[in-house]
Design a protein around this motif. Structure first.
Motif, PDB file in Angstrom:
ATOM      1  N   THR B 126      59.467  -0.089 -49.082  1.00 51.60           N
ATOM      2  CA  THR B 126      58.347  -0.156 -48.147  1.00 51.60           C
ATOM      3  C   THR B 126      57.727   1.229 -47.926  1.00 51.60           C
ATOM      4  N   LYS B 127      58.108   2.146 -48.782  1.00 51.62           N
ATOM      5  CA  LYS B 127      57.459   3.448 -48.905  1.00 51.62           C
ATOM      6  C   LYS B 127      57.761   4.445 -47.798  1.00 51.62           C
ATOM      7  N   GLY B 128      59.037   4.549 -47.460  1.00 50.98           N
ATOM      8  CA  GLY B 128      59.441   5.691 -46.675  1.00 50.98           C
ATOM      9  C   GLY B 128      59.505   5.577 -45.168  1.00 50.98           C
ATOM     10  N   GLN B 129      60.151   4.546 -44.658  1.00 51.34           N
ATOM     11  CA  GLN B 129      60.417   4.507 -43.213  1.00 51.34           C
ATOM     12  C   GLN B 129      61.881   4.831 -42.965  1.00 51.34           C
ATOM     13  N   THR B 130      62.204   5.031 -41.694  1.00 54.67           N
ATOM     14  CA  THR B 130      63.581   5.390 -41.363  1.00 54.67           C
ATOM     15  C   THR B 130      64.534   4.238 -41.645  1.00 54.67           C
ATOM     16  N   SER B 131      65.766   4.599 -41.932  1.00 51.30           N
ATOM     17  CA  SER B 131      66.796   3.587 -42.178  1.00 51.30           C
ATOM     18  C   SER B 131      67.924   3.841 -41.191  1.00 51.30           C
ATOM     19  N   PRO B 132      68.813   2.872 -40.987  1.00 51.96           N
ATOM     20  CA  PRO B 132      69.936   3.126 -40.066  1.00 51.96           C
ATOM     21  C   PRO B 132      70.859   4.220 -40.589  1.00 51.96           C
ATOM     22  N   ARG B 133      70.633   4.638 -41.824  1.00 51.62           N
ATOM     23  CA  ARG B 133      71.434   5.730 -42.380  1.00 51.62           C
ATOM     24  C   ARG B 133      70.718   7.078 -42.261  1.00 51.62           C
ATOM     25  N   SER B 134      69.476   7.083 -41.782  1.00 53.12           N
ATOM     26  CA  SER B 134      68.754   8.347 -41.626  1.00 53.12           C
ATOM     27  C   SER B 134      69.392   9.148 -40.490  1.00 53.12           C
ATOM     28  N   ALA B 135      69.548  10.438 -40.715  1.00 50.63           N
ATOM     29  CA  ALA B 135      70.158  11.283 -39.687  1.00 50.63           C
ATOM     30  C   ALA B 135      69.199  11.463 -38.513  1.00 50.63           C
ATOM     31  N   ALA B 136      69.757  11.724 -37.337  1.00 44.26           N
ATOM     32  CA  ALA B 136      68.932  12.002 -36.171  1.00 44.26           C
ATOM     33  C   ALA B 136      68.036  13.203 -36.502  1.00 44.26           C
ATOM     34  N   GLY B 137      66.795  13.100 -36.123  1.00 43.74           N
ATOM     35  CA  GLY B 137      65.862  14.187 -36.406  1.00 43.74           C
ATOM     36  C   GLY B 137      65.099  14.020 -37.706  1.00 43.74           C
ATOM     37  N   PHE B 138      65.521  13.073 -38.524  1.00 44.23           N
ATOM     38  CA  PHE B 138      64.903  12.854 -39.831  1.00 44.23           C
ATOM     39  C   PHE B 138      63.478  12.326 -39.652  1.00 44.23           C
ATOM     40  N   LYS B 139      62.530  13.022 -40.271  1.00 42.39           N
ATOM     41  CA  LYS B 139      61.124  12.614 -40.132  1.00 42.39           C
ATOM     42  C   LYS B 139      60.736  11.652 -41.251  1.00 42.39           C
ATOM     43  N   THR B 140      60.215  10.511 -40.858  1.00 40.54           N
ATOM     44  CA  THR B 140      59.730   9.542 -41.848  1.00 40.54           C
ATOM     45  C   THR B 140      58.389   9.028 -41.357  1.00 40.54           C
ATOM     46  N   LYS B 141      57.794   8.121 -42.142  1.00 38.22           N
ATOM     47  CA  LYS B 141      56.511   7.546 -41.721  1.00 38.22           C
ATOM     48  C   LYS B 141      56.618   6.811 -40.395  1.00 38.22           C
ATOM     49  N   SER B 142      57.776   6.233 -40.145  1.00 36.08           N
ATOM     50  CA  SER B 142      57.913   5.480 -38.894  1.00 36.08           C
ATOM     51  C   SER B 142      58.561   6.310 -37.787  1.00 36.08           C
ATOM     52  N   THR B 143      59.006   7.504 -38.136  1.00 37.96           N
ATOM     53  CA  THR B 143      59.566   8.408 -37.121  1.00 37.96           C
ATOM     54  C   THR B 143      58.937   9.791 -37.311  1.00 37.96           C
ATOM     55  N   PRO B 144      57.630   9.901 -37.089  1.00 33.32           N
ATOM     56  CA  PRO B 144      56.943  11.160 -37.379  1.00 33.32           C
ATOM     57  C   PRO B 144      57.494  12.340 -36.585  1.00 33.32           C
ATOM     58  N   ALA B 145      58.054  12.060 -35.413  1.00 31.41           N
ATOM     59  CA  ALA B 145      58.600  13.168 -34.628  1.00 31.41           C
ATOM     60  C   ALA B 145      60.095  13.341 -34.887  1.00 31.41           C
ATOM     61  N   GLY B 146      60.615  12.625 -35.876  1.00 33.36           N
ATOM     62  CA  GLY B 146      62.044  12.704 -36.173  1.00 33.36           C
ATOM     63  C   GLY B 146      62.781  11.552 -35.508  1.00 33.36           C
ATOM     64  N   SER B 147      63.741  11.004 -36.223  1.00 31.03           N
ATOM     65  CA  SER B 147      64.485   9.859 -35.686  1.00 31.03           C
ATOM     66  C   SER B 147      65.271  10.277 -34.448  1.00 31.03           C
ATOM     67  N   ILE B 148      65.210   9.455 -33.411  1.00 32.77           N
ATOM     68  CA  ILE B 148      65.982   9.772 -32.204  1.00 32.77           C
ATOM     69  C   ILE B 148      67.183   8.838 -32.069  1.00 32.77           C
ATOM     70  N   GLU B 149      67.430   8.076 -33.146  1.00 30.86           N
ATOM     71  CA  GLU B 149      68.600   7.188 -33.120  1.00 30.86           C
ATOM     72  C   GLU B 149      69.727   7.791 -33.943  1.00 30.86           C
ATOM     73  N   GLN B 150      70.911   7.396 -33.598  1.00 35.56           N
ATOM     74  CA  GLN B 150      72.091   7.868 -34.300  1.00 35.56           C
ATOM     75  C   GLN B 150      72.238   7.116 -35.623  1.00 35.56           C
ATOM     76  N   ALA B 151      72.627   7.807 -36.683  1.00 38.57           N
ATOM     77  CA  ALA B 151      72.871   7.132 -37.960  1.00 38.57           C
ATOM     78  C   ALA B 151      74.181   6.354 -37.905  1.00 38.57           C
ATOM     79  N   ILE B 152      74.208   5.262 -38.636  1.00 44.00           N
ATOM     80  CA  ILE B 152      75.431   4.452 -38.722  1.00 44.00           C
ATOM     81  C   ILE B 152      76.436   5.141 -39.638  1.00 44.00           C
ATOM     82  N   SER B 153      77.707   5.011 -39.338  1.00 46.84           N
ATOM     83  CA  SER B 153      78.758   5.526 -40.221  1.00 46.84           C
ATOM     84  C   SER B 153      79.414   4.324 -40.884  1.00 46.84           C
ATOM     85  N   PRO B 154      78.923   3.930 -42.039  1.00 47.38           N
ATOM     86  CA  PRO B 154      79.364   2.641 -42.596  1.00 47.38           C
ATOM     87  C   PRO B 154      80.840   2.602 -42.962  1.00 47.38           C
TER      88      PRO B 154
END
Ligand SMILES: Cc1ncc(C[n+]2csc(CCOP(=O)(O)OP(=O)(O)O)c2C)c(N)n1
Ligand code: SF4
Ligand SMILES: [Mg+2]
Lengths: 578, 288
Positions: B126-154
Motif C-alpha cells: 500500500t506504498k509505505g504506511q506504518t506497520s505494527p513493527r515500525s519503531a516508535a518515531g518512525f516516519k511514514t506516509k501515515s505517521t508523518p510526525a513519526g509513529s507514537i505507538e510501540q512496536a510489537i515484539s513478535p
C-alpha cells in the motif's frame, strides 16, 4: 375429547423449565402425537422469564398455536406475561408457594397447586417440575405411566431410587390435581394418537445431522445463539468418522479455515448468526472468486448488531444474497421445516462441490430452535455428488505448466484438483486470474472468467425450489414466505379458504438464484400477493418484485417484534386485503 | 527426487529489485527440496501484501487468500490433509496487525504448519504506511510526525502465547534461513519464523546495512540453549528482539493433530463420505 392441546410452562431461567417441557413433550411424541415446541428465553443464564410452549396434536403442526389451554406457572410473572393467551376454558396451575393471583380480565380458572411443597416432602424441591407434569396429566386424564420410560432414561444414571422418587412426584401431582378437579378430570382429554414412532428435534439438530450424512467431516465455528447447537452436535459425532470441530478465535477464522479445508478436499461447514455472517463477508467473496466450495449456515435472529439475540427475525435475507463486495455466484437456500433442514443441508454439500461456490443455508431462530415432530428421515435419499473433482491419475503436465483449474468451459464449471494430487498443481488467488490461476488484469480474461463463474449457476439443478400448494388456477391471494413461517401460513390458509378466499401458497426454498420460472405463473394467476416475513422492510417482497415484477399486487405482511407469526395474525392481515 | 529447481515456476516476481522477499522465496524452495518434498506435497498459503505474492512464485500448490487470513486458511488445509506440508506466509502487517488474533491462536493451537513472516517494518504493497513493527518515531506516509505507538515484539509475544518453535532470520542469510525453514517444517507443531526482509523502496531506516549492524546471531552467544524458554525471553529482551537463529523449541508438547480425539490417521480428504444405514439409524434413534 380434543385433538389439539396447547400447554405452556413458565418460570425463571435456570429453574428447570426446559426439562419439564422436554419430559412432557418426549413422552407425548412417543405416543404418536405431533408436537411443536417453542421456547421463549432471554440472553442470560439465570433469572429472567422463560417459557416453553408445547403444542400437541393428532396431525402435523409446525406453528405456535394462537391460544393456550394450560399454563403451568412457577412464578406470578409467568401468569402476568402469558394469561392473555388462555382461552375462557383454559387452566392455570400455579405453584401455591408464591401465592398466585389471577388477573381480573380472564375467565380461565386458577388452581394453586403446592408443587414445591409436595416435591420437598418427597425429598427435594427440584422435583416440583415432576409434580407439575403429574398435575397436567390429571387435566388430560393421561395415564402417568407414559412418563416412566422418559424418566428412566433421564434419571437412570443417578440410580433407581431417583427414578422412583421422580415417578412418585408425578403421581403425587396427578392425585392432588385429580381431587381438585373433581368431575373436571380429563376436561381436556386428548384423542388417541396413532402410536407411530417419529423423531422430535430442533432445526439445528437436523442441520448438523444433515451435514454428517452429507459427508461433512470438519467444522470450524465460533459459538453464537442460535447456531451453537450445530457445532455442539458435530463435535460429539465427527470423531467417530475421523473428523473434528475446531472452535476458532472468531468467525473470520472459522470461515477462512473452512475455505482452507474445503480447498484441501474435505467437506467442511461453518455456522453462525447475523453478527458472525457480517464478519464472514469478505471470505465469502474469496470462496466465490477462487471457486472453493463452502457451506455456511446462517441462523437468523433479531438484528442489527446484537439486536434481539434470542428472538425470531428473518432480516438477513438481502445480506445473504448480496453480501460481500463485488459479484460472485452464490446459492442461498431456505428450508422451511426441520425435516427439510436435514435434506437441504446434506444437499448443500453437493451443490457447493458441483457449482464450486458458497452455499448459504438460511435458517431462522424459530426453525433452528423450535422443536418439531419429524417423520422418519430417509437416509437413502441422501446422495454424495462431487461434481468435477478429479480422481485417479491426471495426465502429465508439461514442465512447469499448471493445471487449468479455472478452464473456461461451456457450463462454467472447471475441473478441480486438491493439494496432494500429482499433476494437479495450480495457483489459487482472490486476485482475478487466468485459467491456471495466475493473476491477470487482461480485460478479455476478466470477462471470460466473470462470465464463466456466473454461467455455473445460470442453470442450477435444484429439486423443488418452491413448495407450492396451489389448488386454484386463479387465486384471490397468493401467500409467499420462506423458512419457518410455513406452518403458520398453512394454518392461516385453511382459515382463509373457509372464509371463501381462494388461496395459493408458495414457500420459497431456493432463495437465490431466485426460482422465477416456478413462481411467475403463480404470481400471474393471483389477484393479490401477500408476502409474509419477520422483518421490517419486506426483503422477500422486494426480491419478489425485483425478479418477477407485478409490484402493484404485492402486499407486505411484516412482523418484527421478535416473535414468530401466529396463524391468526396472518389470517387477519390477509383478510384486511379484501 | 525433486531439487530446488523443481519448486521454481515460470512466473516472474513483481517485487522491486533488491526486495528482501526474493531470498525468502529462494530459501523456501531450497528447504522444500532439502526435506525431500515433491512439489505436489507442499501447499503455500499466503496473505495480501508484496510478500503475500510468494505463493504464486513457487511451483507447488499455492493459495493467495485475503489480508491477514493466511493462518486460518493454512490450518484448514492441514486439517484436511495431515500428510501435506503446509507453509503460511505474509507480511508483518498481515500477521501482526490485521491477522494478529489468528497468529496468537495458531501459536496456542499448535497445528503442525510453518509460518514465515516477511518483516519489513512497513506496509509495502500500500506504498509505505506504518506497520505494527515500525519503531516508535518512525516516519511514514501515515505517521508523518513519526509513529507514537510501540512496536510489537513478535518473538516475545510468541513465547508468552505458548509457541513451540520460535525463530528469526535475516533474508540475506540464505543458508541459515533455509536451515531454519527446514527445521520448522520438521518440527511437530506450529513453527513461527520471522524474517527481516528489507523493503528497499519504502523503508529507508531498517535497511540491509542497518540490520547487519544491529543483529546478533544466537550462534555467536556462547552456550545459547533454545530449549530454555526463560533464557530465550531474557535474551530477546536484552537484544531488543534483534537476534537471529532458533530462539526456542519445545519438542515435547504434542501437535494439535496428535491430540485431536478420533482424528483420522490418513488424510481426512480421503475419508469415506458415506455412513452406513445402521449408524444412521443410531443417530436418529437419539431423537425418538
Ligand atoms: C481487508 C483489507 N484491508 C486493507 C487492505 C489493503 N492492504 C493490502 S496489503 C496491506 C498491508 C501490507 O503490509 P504487509 O502485510 O506488511 O505486507 P508487505 O506489503 O509489507 O509485504 C494492506 C493494508 C486489504 N487488501 N484488505
Ligand atoms: S515495495 Fe518494498 S516490500 Fe514491496 S516489493 Fe518493493 S521492496 Fe519489496
Ligand atoms: Mg510489511
Amino acid at each position: 375429547m380434543i385433538n389439539q392441546l396447547s400447554w405452556k410452562v413458565g418460570g425463571q431461567q435456570g429453574e428447570g423449565i426446559e426439562s419439564t417441557g422436554e419430559i412432557f413433550a418426549i413422552a407425548l411424541n412417543r405416543l404418536g402425537y405431533y408436537l411443536y415446541g417453542y421456547r421463549h428465553f432471554s440472553s442470560r443464564i439465570k433469572g429472567g422469564h422463560t417459557n416453553n410452549k408445547i403444542r400437541v396434536s393428532t396431525t402435523q403442526v409446525r406453528s405456535i398455536s394462537d391460544d393456550l389451554d394450560i399454563l403451568v406457572a412457577f412464578d406470578q410473572e409467568t401468569i402476568d406475561v402469558n394469561y392473555k393467551e388462555l382461552h375462557s376454558k383454559g387452566v392455570i396451575m400455579a405453584d401455591a408457594k408464591f401465592g398466585p393471583t389471577k388477573p381480573e380480565d380472564t375467565e380461565a380458572s386458577l388452581y394453586a397447586v403446592p408443587f414445591t411443597e409436595i416435591a420437598t416432602e418427597l425429598g427435594t424441591s427440584l422435583m416440583k417440575n415432576m409434580v407439575a407434569i403429574g398435575a397436567t396429566s390429571a387435566v388430560l386424564d393421561l395415564d402417568i405411566q407414559v412418563f416412566e420410560e422418559v424418566v428412566q432414561e433421564i434419571f437412570g444414571r443417578k440410580g433407581q431410587q431417583v427414578v422412583e422418587k421422580n415417578m412418585e412426584a408425578i403421581k403425587a401431582g396427578y392425585e392432588y390435581m385429580k381431587e381438585q378437579l373433581g368431575s373436571n378430570v380429563g376436561a381436556m382429554e386428548l384423542e388417541k394418537a396413532d402410536g407411530q414412532k417419529r423423531l422430535f428435534m430442533i432445526g439445528n439438530d437436523a442441520i448438523a445431522m444433515g451435514a454428517l450424512a452429507g459427508g461433512c467431516r470438519f467444522m470450524a465455528a465460533y459459538p453464537i445463539t442460535p447456531a451453537s447447537e450445530i457445532m455442539e452436535y458435530l463435535i460429539k459425532k465427527l470423531p467417530a468418522v475421523g473428523g473434528t470441530v475446531i472452535q476458532t478465535e472468531d468467525e473470520i477464522a472459522a470461515v477462512t479455515m473452512a475455505i482452507g479445508a474445503n480447498y484441501g478436499g474435505v467437506r467442511t461447514i461453518t455456522a453462525s448468526a447475523g453478527p458472525g455472517l457480517s464478519l464472514k463477508m469478505e471470505a465469502i467473496g474469496l470462496s466465490g472468486i477462487t471457486e472453493t466450495p463452502l457451506v455456511i449456515v446462517d441462523t437468523q435472529r433479531g438484528g442489527p448488531s446484537t439486536g434481539l439475540p434470542t428472538k425470531q427475525e428473518q432480516s438477513d435475507l438481502m445480506a445473504m444474497i448480496y453480501g460481500t463486495h463485488g459479484e460472485i455466484p452464490k446459492i442461498v437456500m431456505a428450508p422451511s421445516t426441520v425435516q427439510e433442514a436435514f435434506y437441504d443441508t446434506a444437499e448443500a454439500f453437493n451443490l457447493a462441490e458441483e457449482y464450486q461456490c458458497p452455499v448459504i443455508i438460511l435458517s431462522d431462530l424459530q426453525l433452528s430452535l423450535g422443536k418439531q415432530t419429524v417423520e422418519p428421515l430417509d437416509f437413502s435419499k441422501v446422495e454424495i455428488r462431487r461434481g468435477k473433482l478429479q480422481t485417479g491419475e491426471l495426465p502429465e503436465l508439461e514442465s512447469k505448466a499448471y493445471f487449468k483449474r479455472y478452464e473456461v468451459t461451456e457450463d462454467g464449471v472447471s475441473p478441480r484438483t486438491i493439494p496432494g494430487m500429482k499433476n494437479g498443481i495450480h495457483h489459487v488467488t482472490g486476485v482475478e486470474h487466468e485459467e491456471t490461476g495466475k493473476p491477470s488484469e487482461s480485460a478479455a480474461n476478466r470477462i471470460a472468467q466473470m462470465d464463466k463463474r456466473f454461467r455455473k449457476i445460470s442453470n442450477i439443478k435444484f429439486d423443488t425450489p418452491v413448495h407450492k400448494n396451489a389448488p386454484h388456477e386463479e387465486a384471490d391471494l397468493l401467500i409467499v414466505g420462506f423458512n419457518s413461517t410455513r406452518g403458520a401460513i398453512e394454518e392461516a390458509m385453511d382459515r382463509l379458504e373457509q372464509d371463501g378466499v381462494k388461496v395459493n401458497h408458495a414457500q420459497v426454498r431456493l432463495i437465490h438464484p431466485f426460482p422465477v420460472d416456478e413462481i411467475l405463473p403463480l404470481v400471474k394467476t393471483a389477484k393479490k400477493i401477500a408476502v409474509i416475513e419477520n422483518n421490517a422492510t419486506g426483503q422477500l417482497a422486494n426480491i419478489l418484485k425485483m425478479n418477477v415484477g407485478h409490484a402493484e399486487k404485492v402486499h407486505k405482511v411484516l412482523k418484527y417484534d421478535g416473535n414468530p407469526f401466529l396463524p391468526h395474525e396472518i389470517h387477519s392481515k390477509c383478510k384486511e386485503l379484501f | 527426487m525433486a531439487t530446488f529447481k523443481d519448486f521454481r515456476n515460470n512466473v516472474k516476481p513483481n517485487w522491486c529489485p533488491g526486495c528482501g522477499d526474493f531470498s525468502v522465496q529462494a530459501a523456501m524452495q531450497r528447504a522444500a527440496a532439502n526435506v525431500g518434498l515433491e512439489p505436489e506435497q507442499l501447499a503455500v498459503v499466503s496473505g495480501i501484501g508484496c510478500s503475500g505474492r510468494i505463493s504464486g512464485y513457487i511451483n507447488s500448490y499455492g493459495f493467495h487468500g485475503i489480508h491477514g487470513r493466511s493462518l486460518p486458511i493454512a490450518q484448514g488445509v492441514k486439517m484436511a490433509n495431515r500428510d501435506l506440508t503446509v507453509i503460511a506466509s505474509g507480511g508483518d502487517g498481515d500477521g501482526f496487525a490485521i491477522g494478529m488474533g489468528h497468529t496468537i491462536h495458531a501459536i496456542r493451537r499448535n497445528i503442525d504448519i510453518t509460518y514465515i513472516v516477511m518483516d519489513n517494518q512497513i506496509y509495502g504493497l500500500t506504498k509505505g504506511q506504518t506497520s505494527p513493527r515500525s519503531a516508535a518515531g518512525f516516519k511514514t506516509k501515515s505517521t508523518p510526525a513519526g509513529s507514537i505507538e510501540q512496536a510489537i515484539s513478535p518473538m516475545e509475544m510468541a513465547l508468552t502465547a505458548g509457541a513451540t518453535f520460535v525463530a528469526q532470520s535475516f533474508s540475506t542469510d540464505l543458508k541459515d534461513l533455509t536451515a531454519l525453514i527446514e527445521a520448522g517444517i520438521k518440527h511437530k507443531g506450529f513453527s513461527l519464523i520471522n524474517v527481516f526482509s528489507p523493503c528497499v523502496t519504502y523503508n529507508k531506516v531498517n535497511t540491509y546495512d542497518w540490520f547487519k549492524e544491529n543483529l546478533t546471531k544466537l550462534s555467536d552467544i556462547e552456550g545459547y540453549d533454545p530449549s530454555n524458554r526463560e533464557n530465550a525471553m531474557q535474551t530477546l529482551m536484552k537484544h531488543d528482539g534483534l537476534v537471529t537463529g532458533l530462539i526456542y523449541q519445545n519438542t515435547e508438547r504434542p501437535s494439535y493433530q496428535e491430540l485431536v480425539s478420533g482424528y483420522s490417521e490418513k488424510p481426512l480428504s480421503e475419508a469415506d463420505l458415506t455412513l452406513d444405514q445402521e449408524y444412521f439409524d443410531k443417530l436418529t434413534a437419539e431423537f425418538v
